[in-house]
Design an enzyme around this catalytic site. Structure first.
Site, PDB file in Angstrom:
ATOM      1  N   ASN A  69     -19.253 -23.549  48.347  1.00  0.00           N
ATOM      2  CA  ASN A  69     -18.536 -22.291  49.046  1.00  0.00           C
ATOM      3  C   ASN A  69     -19.226 -21.055  49.596  1.00  0.00           C
ATOM      4  OD1 ASN A  69     -18.854 -21.862  46.144  1.00  0.00           O
ATOM      5  ND2 ASN A  69     -16.758 -20.450  46.083  1.00  0.00           N
ATOM      6  N   GLU A 127     -21.072 -20.757  35.595  1.00  0.00           N
ATOM      7  CA  GLU A 127     -20.079 -20.006  36.418  1.00  0.00           C
ATOM      8  C   GLU A 127     -19.044 -20.777  36.858  1.00  0.00           C
ATOM      9  OE1 GLU A 127     -20.214 -16.807  36.815  1.00  0.00           O
ATOM     10  OE2 GLU A 127     -22.258 -16.174  35.882  1.00  0.00           O
ATOM     11  N   CYS A 134     -14.551 -18.226  43.807  1.00  0.00           N
ATOM     12  CA  CYS A 134     -13.937 -18.272  42.558  1.00  0.00           C
ATOM     13  C   CYS A 134     -13.127 -17.381  41.995  1.00  0.00           C
ATOM     14  CB  CYS A 134     -15.158 -18.679  41.737  1.00  0.00           C
ATOM     15  SG  CYS A 134     -16.548 -17.543  42.115  1.00  0.00           S
TER      16      CYS A 134
HETATM   17  P1  NAP Z   1     -18.453 -29.017  41.756  1.00  0.00           P
HETATM   18  O1  NAP Z   1     -18.190 -30.195  42.216  1.00  0.00           O
HETATM   19  O2  NAP Z   1     -18.518 -28.802  40.180  1.00  0.00           O
HETATM   20  O3  NAP Z   1     -20.311 -29.140  42.348  1.00  0.00           O
HETATM   21  C1  NAP Z   1     -21.060 -27.809  41.885  1.00  0.00           C
HETATM   22  C2  NAP Z   1     -22.546 -28.458  41.976  1.00  0.00           C
HETATM   23  O4  NAP Z   1     -22.714 -29.358  40.874  1.00  0.00           O
HETATM   24  C3  NAP Z   1     -22.909 -29.431  43.196  1.00  0.00           C
HETATM   25  O5  NAP Z   1     -24.174 -28.992  43.782  1.00  0.00           O
HETATM   26  C4  NAP Z   1     -22.587 -30.445  42.691  1.00  0.00           C
HETATM   27  O6  NAP Z   1     -23.532 -31.584  43.481  1.00  0.00           O
HETATM   28  C5  NAP Z   1     -23.197 -30.622  41.440  1.00  0.00           C
HETATM   29  N1  NAP Z   1     -22.826 -31.798  40.601  1.00  0.00           N
HETATM   30  C6  NAP Z   1     -21.974 -32.604  40.558  1.00  0.00           C
HETATM   31  N2  NAP Z   1     -21.819 -33.286  39.431  1.00  0.00           N
HETATM   32  C7  NAP Z   1     -22.772 -33.109  38.752  1.00  0.00           C
HETATM   33  C8  NAP Z   1     -23.398 -33.465  37.582  1.00  0.00           C
HETATM   34  N3  NAP Z   1     -22.807 -34.648  36.931  1.00  0.00           N
HETATM   35  N4  NAP Z   1     -24.187 -33.020  36.842  1.00  0.00           N
HETATM   36  C9  NAP Z   1     -25.175 -31.833  37.588  1.00  0.00           C
HETATM   37  N5  NAP Z   1     -24.589 -31.262  38.802  1.00  0.00           N
HETATM   38  C10 NAP Z   1     -23.438 -31.917  39.197  1.00  0.00           C
HETATM   39  O7  NAP Z   1     -17.905 -27.701  42.370  1.00  0.00           O
HETATM   40  P2  NAP Z   1     -17.773 -27.582  43.950  1.00  0.00           P
HETATM   41  O8  NAP Z   1     -16.498 -28.222  44.305  1.00  0.00           O
HETATM   42  O9  NAP Z   1     -19.122 -27.652  44.513  1.00  0.00           O
HETATM   43  O10 NAP Z   1     -17.311 -25.998  43.861  1.00  0.00           O
HETATM   44  C11 NAP Z   1     -16.214 -25.506  43.677  1.00  0.00           C
HETATM   45  C12 NAP Z   1     -15.862 -25.081  42.266  1.00  0.00           C
HETATM   46  O11 NAP Z   1     -17.030 -24.034  41.943  1.00  0.00           O
HETATM   47  C13 NAP Z   1     -14.776 -24.240  41.861  1.00  0.00           C
HETATM   48  O12 NAP Z   1     -14.069 -24.630  40.755  1.00  0.00           O
HETATM   49  C14 NAP Z   1     -15.031 -22.678  42.047  1.00  0.00           C
HETATM   50  O13 NAP Z   1     -14.264 -22.049  41.063  1.00  0.00           O
HETATM   51  C15 NAP Z   1     -16.476 -22.633  41.272  1.00  0.00           C
HETATM   52  N6  NAP Z   1     -17.353 -21.554  41.505  1.00  0.00           N
HETATM   53  C16 NAP Z   1     -17.329 -20.540  40.480  1.00  0.00           C
HETATM   54  C17 NAP Z   1     -18.070 -19.666  40.694  1.00  0.00           C
HETATM   55  C18 NAP Z   1     -18.272 -18.587  39.653  1.00  0.00           C
HETATM   56  O14 NAP Z   1     -19.016 -17.647  39.902  1.00  0.00           O
HETATM   57  N7  NAP Z   1     -17.635 -18.689  38.542  1.00  0.00           N
HETATM   58  C19 NAP Z   1     -18.526 -19.167  41.944  1.00  0.00           C
HETATM   59  C20 NAP Z   1     -18.352 -20.111  43.127  1.00  0.00           C
HETATM   60  C21 NAP Z   1     -17.670 -21.474  42.974  1.00  0.00           C
HETATM   61  P3  NAP Z   1     -22.610 -32.379  44.771  1.00  0.00           P
HETATM   62  O15 NAP Z   1     -22.301 -31.436  45.805  1.00  0.00           O
HETATM   63  O16 NAP Z   1     -23.561 -33.446  45.330  1.00  0.00           O
HETATM   64  O17 NAP Z   1     -21.250 -33.130  44.074  1.00  0.00           O
END
Ligand code: NAP
Length: 481
Positions: free
Chosen positions: A157, A253, A287
């Site tokens: 994002n 996060e 987020c």
């Molecule tokens: P996500 O699906 O959890 O992916 C995040 C990252 O983790 C990506 O690089 C993803 O790779 C990787 N990943 C996926 N499976 C993994 C595994 N088994 N082991 C290690 N890494 C793995 O999240 P997203 O859909 O990209 O992002 C949206 C989420 O991020 C939302 O829930 C949002 O709230 C959260 N977020 C939180 C913050 C904060 O500061 N709290 C900030 C921004 C976003 P791939 O892309 O290759 O699947």
């Protein structure tokens, strides 16, 4: 084609992945190819980790002023390339150019913060003689040192901002990094890595693996050479990482369903202006997006009326078109998921005030009123451009509703009353509480992180450096005199 396209960054060079597999990165708006990325495998993880181990040895022994000089050069390059980086962000992520320029424009500053904080790794002296039986013959102090290899995993994002909130503190404080950016948005990370390479970062200090997180995750997160995982992403992936990480430092996060409380004495002009931004920027894929508004019943009608006018004025469409404020979601599947969640909320008794129409990967900004605080549109992270409005009859009830989800990242309270503001600041269980603004606000230097299912640890460059360094206790034993 850029030198980094379709390549991995390992040991200071852009190289093919072991499998030589490459994939197209497509615009979420029109599906046009915007670049190519290598698909790394577990074999590439091993090579990158070996490089990072030697990079860590070099970088931890590089004096802070020399590290800082490289960082400042990288910051200058990021400033010079801000427009190029903004175009890449908008192309692969689908956010409007207005938003992408805002994001890219922060890059240099975050790197400079990393340079500054990384040159301030202070310790403290220990008053050992206050320990009964200990004399003045000893001197003790703490020494802060880099952890070594940091694995940084980032979401789609904010492809520049969230990568830099890991790279700047990690590199600034003398660690090496293996970065795994989101599969949907790798090109921004590669362009940022190029700034560090061109600034003279030694080989192995920054390594970038593109490809699937679920395929690379186990090898990256469970390896004992990795001393710290800095992860930003969903709560489910974060939870999985806690199970496989073993003994190492973790910053997570994670997801959220951030609330805003609007009390009867609130400045409604301010509150509606802030919610119309905070609920819809980046198509709600933030987020700290405003997902829920809990408005006091006395001002509910006025609030909704004023918010509707503002939300309907948001210009949504082709991310690269002039004047467009909000672009697409990350893909059509996500847009469909968000539109379905809105439809489900309506079928459960909520009222659609505006928006919610699906057009490819775009969902028009929606307001959903009369939401039961326990409905899934309030409880589960939506990550889309809709605000769920519930009503409360007292400050106490509003704060209860605010705390009613498993999450606790950001929150906001609109009130002119100091007592209510103090009460909310103390009682809301979120890592960041804004008084008279929404959670969607961040200064890159402030501590930033969630409570409960929103994560563990803090980002914000200074805080992140605390989590990316170890504190040793050093005792000098003199002879009694
Ligand atoms: P996500 O699906 O959890 O992916 C995040 C990252 O983790 C990506 O690089 C993803 O790779 C990787 N990943 C996926 N499976 C993994 C595994 N088994 N082991 C290690 N890494 C793995 O999240 P997203 O859909 O990209 O992002 C949206 C989420 O991020 C939302 O829930 C949002 O709230 C959260 N977020 C939180 C913050 C904060 O500061 N709290 C900030 C921004 C976003 P791939 O892309 O290759 O699947």
């Amino acid at each position: 084609m850029k030198s980094y396209e379709g390549k991995l960054l390992i040991n200071g060079a852009w190289v093919d992945s072991v499998s030589r597999k490459i994939e197209e990165i497509k615009s979420p708006f029109d599906g046009v190819e915007v670049g190519q990325a290598a698909v790394a495998s577990v074999a590439d993880v091993e090579i990158a980790l070996q490089a990072a181990v030697s990079g860590a040895e070099i970088w931890r022994r590089t004096p802070a002023h020399q590290r800082s000089a490289v960082m400042l050069k990288a910051a200058e390059l990021a400033d010079q390339r801000a427009e190029e980086i903004a175009q890449i962000i908008s192309s692969e992520n689908g956010k409007s150019l207005i938003e992408a320029r805002g994001e890219a424009g922060r890059s240099g500053e975050i790197i400079r913060l990393g340079a500054f904080e990384g040159a301030h790794l202070y310790g403290s002296s220990l008053p050992l003689d206050a320990n009964k039986g200990t004399g003045l013959d000893k001197i003790g102090f703490t020494l802060r040192q880099p952890v070594g290899v940091v694995v940084a995993i980032s979401p789609f994002n904010y492809p520049a901002l969230l990568v830099l909130h890991k790279l700047a503190p990690a590199l600034g404080s003398g660690n090496s990094v293996v970065l795994k950016p989101a599969r949907a948005t790798p090109l921004t990370a590669l362009a940022i890595a190029q700034c560090f390479l061109d600034a003279g970062l030694p080989a192995g200090v920054l390594n970038v693996l593109t490809g699937s997180g679920s395929e690379l995750g186990d090898a990256l997160c469970s390896d004992s050479r990795v001393r710290k995982i800095s992860f930003t992403g969903s709560t489910s992936t974060g939870t999985y990482i806690t199970r496989i990480a073993g003994v190492k430092k973790l910053s997570l996060e994670l997801g959220a369903s951030s609330p805003v409380v609007v009390l009867p004495d609130a400045d409604l002009e301010l509150a509606t202006r802030a919610v119309a931004l905070g609920g819809y920027i980046n198509s709600g894929q933030v987020c700290i997006s405003v997902q829920r508004v809990i408005v006091h019943e006395k001002v509910k009608d006025d609030f909704l009326q004023a918010l509707k006018v503002r939300v309907e004025a948001i210009k949504v469409g082709d991310p690269k078109a002039d004047g467009i404020e909000v672009g697409t979601l990350i893909n059509a599947k996500e847009a469909e998921r968000v539109a379905t969640s809105i439809r489900v909320a309506i079928s459960e008794g909520a009222t659609l005030i505006t928006g919610g129409e699906l057009d490819g990967s775009i969902v028009s900004p929606a307001i959903v009123a009369d939401v039961n605080p326990s409905a899934s549109i309030a409880q589960d992270e939506l990550f889309g451009p809709a605000v769920a409005v519930s009503t409360a009859t007292s400050v106490e009830e509003a704060l209860d509703f605010a705390n009613s989800t498993p999450y606790g990242l950001g929150s906001g309270v609109f009130t002119r009353d100091v007592d209510s503001a103090i009460r909310a600041a103390r009682e809301i269980d979120s890592g960041i509480v804004h008084i008279n603004w929404t959670p969607l606000w961040r200064a890159d230097l402030m501590p930033y992180g969630g409570l409960k299912a929103s994560g563990i640890g803090k980002e914000g460059v200074k805080s992140a450096i605390e989590e990316m360094t170890e504190v040793k206790t050093i005792i000098l034993h003199g002879r009694n005199w």
